[in-house]
Design a protein around this motif. Structure first.
Motif, short mmCIF file in Angstrom:
data_model
loop_
_atom_site.label_atom_id
_atom_site.label_comp_id
_atom_site.label_asym_id
_atom_site.label_seq_id
_atom_site.Cartn_x
_atom_site.Cartn_y
_atom_site.Cartn_z
N ALA A 1 -86.86 0.63 -72.99
CA ALA A 1 -85.47 0.85 -73.38
C ALA A 1 -85.01 -0.15 -74.44
CB ALA A 1 -84.54 0.79 -72.16
N CYS A 2 -85.92 -0.50 -75.34
CA CYS A 2 -85.57 -1.41 -76.44
C CYS A 2 -84.89 -0.60 -77.53
CB CYS A 2 -86.82 -2.09 -76.99
SG CYS A 2 -86.48 -3.18 -78.40
N ALA A 3 -83.66 -0.94 -77.84
CA ALA A 3 -82.89 -0.19 -78.84
C ALA A 3 -82.86 -0.89 -80.20
CB ALA A 3 -81.46 0.02 -78.34
N ASP A 4 -83.56 -2.00 -80.32
CA ASP A 4 -83.57 -2.76 -81.57
C ASP A 4 -84.62 -2.18 -82.51
OD1 ASP A 4 -83.82 -4.65 -83.62
OD2 ASP A 4 -83.32 -6.32 -82.29
N GLU A 5 -84.19 -1.26 -83.37
CA GLU A 5 -85.13 -0.57 -84.26
C GLU A 5 -85.82 -1.54 -85.22
OE1 GLU A 5 -86.22 2.49 -84.30
OE2 GLU A 5 -85.01 3.05 -82.56
N GLY A 6 -85.08 -2.55 -85.69
CA GLY A 6 -85.68 -3.51 -86.59
C GLY A 6 -86.84 -4.25 -85.95
N LEU A 7 -86.64 -4.68 -84.71
CA LEU A 7 -87.70 -5.38 -83.98
C LEU A 7 -88.87 -4.45 -83.71
CD1 LEU A 7 -88.85 -7.77 -82.42
CD2 LEU A 7 -87.51 -7.03 -80.43
N ILE A 8 -88.59 -3.23 -83.29
CA ILE A 8 -89.66 -2.28 -82.98
C ILE A 8 -90.54 -2.03 -84.20
CG2 ILE A 8 -90.18 0.11 -82.31
CD1 ILE A 8 -87.56 0.03 -80.66
N GLU A 9 -89.90 -1.78 -85.35
CA GLU A 9 -90.68 -1.50 -86.56
C GLU A 9 -91.45 -2.73 -87.04
OE1 GLU A 9 -91.30 1.52 -87.80
OE2 GLU A 9 -90.23 2.03 -85.95
N ALA A 10 -90.86 -3.91 -86.83
CA ALA A 10 -91.57 -5.13 -87.22
C ALA A 10 -92.80 -5.33 -86.35
CB ALA A 10 -90.63 -6.34 -87.08
N LEU A 11 -92.69 -5.03 -85.06
CA LEU A 11 -93.84 -5.15 -84.17
C LEU A 11 -94.89 -4.09 -84.50
CD1 LEU A 11 -92.05 -5.79 -80.74
CD2 LEU A 11 -93.25 -7.44 -82.17
N ALA A 12 -94.44 -2.88 -84.84
CA ALA A 12 -95.37 -1.82 -85.22
C ALA A 12 -96.13 -2.21 -86.49
CB ALA A 12 -94.62 -0.50 -85.43
N ALA A 13 -95.43 -2.86 -87.42
CA ALA A 13 -96.09 -3.31 -88.65
C ALA A 13 -97.12 -4.39 -88.35
CB ALA A 13 -95.04 -3.84 -89.63
N MET A 14 -96.81 -5.27 -87.41
CA MET A 14 -97.78 -6.29 -87.01
C MET A 14 -99.02 -5.65 -86.40
SD MET A 14 -95.31 -9.24 -85.33
CE MET A 14 -96.68 -10.32 -84.88
N ALA A 15 -98.80 -4.59 -85.64
CA ALA A 15 -99.92 -3.92 -84.97
C ALA A 15 -100.87 -3.26 -85.96
CB ALA A 15 -99.39 -2.88 -83.98
N THR A 16 -100.34 -2.77 -87.07
CA THR A 16 -101.16 -2.05 -88.04
C THR A 16 -101.67 -2.94 -89.17
OG1 THR A 16 -99.17 -1.40 -89.27
CG2 THR A 16 -99.99 0.13 -87.61
N ASP A 17 -101.17 -4.17 -89.23
CA ASP A 17 -101.57 -5.08 -90.31
C ASP A 17 -103.05 -5.43 -90.19
OD1 ASP A 17 -101.10 -6.94 -92.53
OD2 ASP A 17 -101.48 -8.47 -91.02
N ARG A 18 -103.78 -5.23 -91.26
CA ARG A 18 -105.20 -5.56 -91.29
C ARG A 18 -105.51 -6.54 -92.43
NH1 ARG A 18 -104.42 -3.56 -87.21
NH2 ARG A 18 -105.51 -1.86 -86.12
N THR A 19 -104.50 -7.32 -92.79
CA THR A 19 -104.67 -8.26 -93.88
C THR A 19 -105.79 -9.26 -93.61
OG1 THR A 19 -102.31 -8.14 -94.42
CG2 THR A 19 -103.52 -10.04 -95.27
N ARG A 20 -106.69 -9.37 -94.55
CA ARG A 20 -107.71 -10.40 -94.49
C ARG A 20 -107.50 -11.27 -95.73
NH1 ARG A 20 -111.72 -10.28 -90.99
NH2 ARG A 20 -113.07 -11.50 -92.37
N GLY A 21 -106.65 -12.26 -95.56
CA GLY A 21 -106.26 -13.09 -96.68
C GLY A 21 -107.31 -14.11 -97.07
N TRP A 22 -106.99 -14.87 -98.10
CA TRP A 22 -107.92 -15.87 -98.61
C TRP A 22 -108.34 -16.87 -97.54
CZ3 TRP A 22 -106.32 -20.77 -97.85
CH2 TRP A 22 -104.95 -21.00 -97.71
N TRP A 23 -107.46 -17.09 -96.55
CA TRP A 23 -107.77 -18.09 -95.51
C TRP A 23 -109.00 -17.72 -94.68
CZ3 TRP A 23 -103.23 -15.37 -96.07
CH2 TRP A 23 -103.06 -14.25 -95.26
N GLU A 24 -109.36 -16.43 -94.66
CA GLU A 24 -110.53 -16.04 -93.88
C GLU A 24 -111.82 -16.65 -94.43
OE1 GLU A 24 -110.80 -14.53 -91.10
OE2 GLU A 24 -108.70 -13.97 -90.83
N GLU A 25 -111.79 -17.06 -95.68
CA GLU A 25 -112.96 -17.71 -96.27
C GLU A 25 -113.26 -19.05 -95.59
OE1 GLU A 25 -112.52 -18.10 -100.51
OE2 GLU A 25 -111.47 -16.16 -100.66
N TYR A 26 -112.28 -19.59 -94.89
CA TYR A 26 -112.45 -20.89 -94.26
C TYR A 26 -112.72 -20.80 -92.76
CZ TYR A 26 -110.73 -22.67 -98.68
OH TYR A 26 -110.59 -22.96 -100.02
N ARG A 27 -112.89 -19.58 -92.25
CA ARG A 27 -113.23 -19.44 -90.84
C ARG A 27 -114.63 -20.01 -90.60
NH1 ARG A 27 -110.41 -17.19 -87.20
NH2 ARG A 27 -109.16 -15.97 -88.66
N GLU A 28 -114.77 -20.72 -89.53
CA GLU A 28 -116.00 -21.44 -89.19
C GLU A 28 -116.18 -22.69 -90.05
OE1 GLU A 28 -117.17 -20.28 -86.57
OE2 GLU A 28 -116.33 -18.27 -86.64
#
Length: 283
Positions: free
Chosen positions: A66-93
């Protein structure tokens, strides 16, 4: 088999926000899992960030919660679909995960606010300044490990550079500007770079003068990263055990209050720029 996804602070945050929404309703994890046709183990993995979740499932859960905050819902949905692999991944490990999490958080931030008392803020540092700091704090590091840390810090500056820079406000104490972490040349170059940055409209630097009365914020160093909605703001503070990301509402309110109090002790942006300019001439 799909490639293993690393557990990042951003994924953990998504799971944490979904858990907060569920707990606000009083619903048990097993009940929420049943709504998705999953079990309690899968729900636990989603809420801990171990397992991913689709945008459709985020919206379905939000509806059941029963979350009525559309802005929050869409922001969370965007986080769920984000597949960004930024430059920082070059420094993993290569570097500790927290370094990568910080770069990713800055990349996604809508605004950045920082308070630093003892050093020039990382996003404003020159390579020589950063190397001197890292080399002093970790004198046992060989150059093969020191260099990636300096490179990573320099690449973090992309968020306040380029065609779509993030608004950035830094508060730095006069104490930090006067300390020579290396030599006079490095300090002079560092101050001039700060002046160059303040020529950009999206960058604001404020100075706390050393003779400021009533300033009790010597331990106030922090970073505040604005999210797409206020509920997704993130704070970051250095603790005795390392770097801590902060997302709890009461703690974020405390950081906002702290930033406001520290800001009251600063010179205006124009006066701060003049101060840094005079200091650079003294060196």
């Amino acid at each position: 088999m799909p490639p293993k996804r690393h557990l990042t602070a951003r994924r953990v945050r998504l799971g944490s926000e979904l858990r907060k929404l569920r707990e606000a309703t009083g619903m048990k994890a097993r009940e929420a899992a049943a709504l998705l046709g999953a079990d309690s183990v899968q729900m636990s993995q989603i809420e801990s960030g171990v397992a991913g979740v689709s945008a459709a499932r985020v919206r379905r859960l939000a509806a059941h919660y029963a979350c009525a905050d559309e802005g929050l819902i869409e922001a969370l949905a965007a986080m769920a679909t984000d597949r960004t692999r930024g430059w920082w991944e070059e420094y993993r490990e290569v570097l500790p995960p927290v370094n990568l999490d910080l770069a990713e958080a800055e990349h996604h931030a809508a605004l950045l606010r920082e308070v630093v008392i003892t050093y020039v803020p990382g996003l404003l540092q020159t390579p020589d300044y950063a190397r001197a700091v890292f080399g002093y704090m970790r004198p046992e590091l060989p150059d093969s490990e020191l260099t990636p840390r300096v490179e990573h810090r320099m690449r973090r500056r992309t968020v306040i550079e380029g065609d779509a820079p993030t608004p950035y406000e830094a508060i730095v104490h006069e104490f930090a500007l006067r300390i020579r972490v290396a030599d006079r040349h490095v300090s002079r170059t560092q101050l001039r770079q700060i002046l160059d940055r303040t020529d950009q409209e999206h960058v604001t630097v404020r100075v706390i003068p050393i003779d400021q009365d009533g300033f009790g914020g010597a331990g106030a160093s922090m970073m505040y990263m604005g999210g797409p909605v206020p509920q997704l703001d993130t704070g970051l503070r250095e603790t005795a055990t390392g770097t801590a990301f902060i997302d709890a509402g009461p703690q974020l309110r405390t950081l906002r209050t702290l930033f406001r109090k520290v800001e009251e002790a600063t010179l205006t942006p124009t006066a701060s720029r003049d101060f840094i300019h005079r200091l650079s001439k003294e060196l």
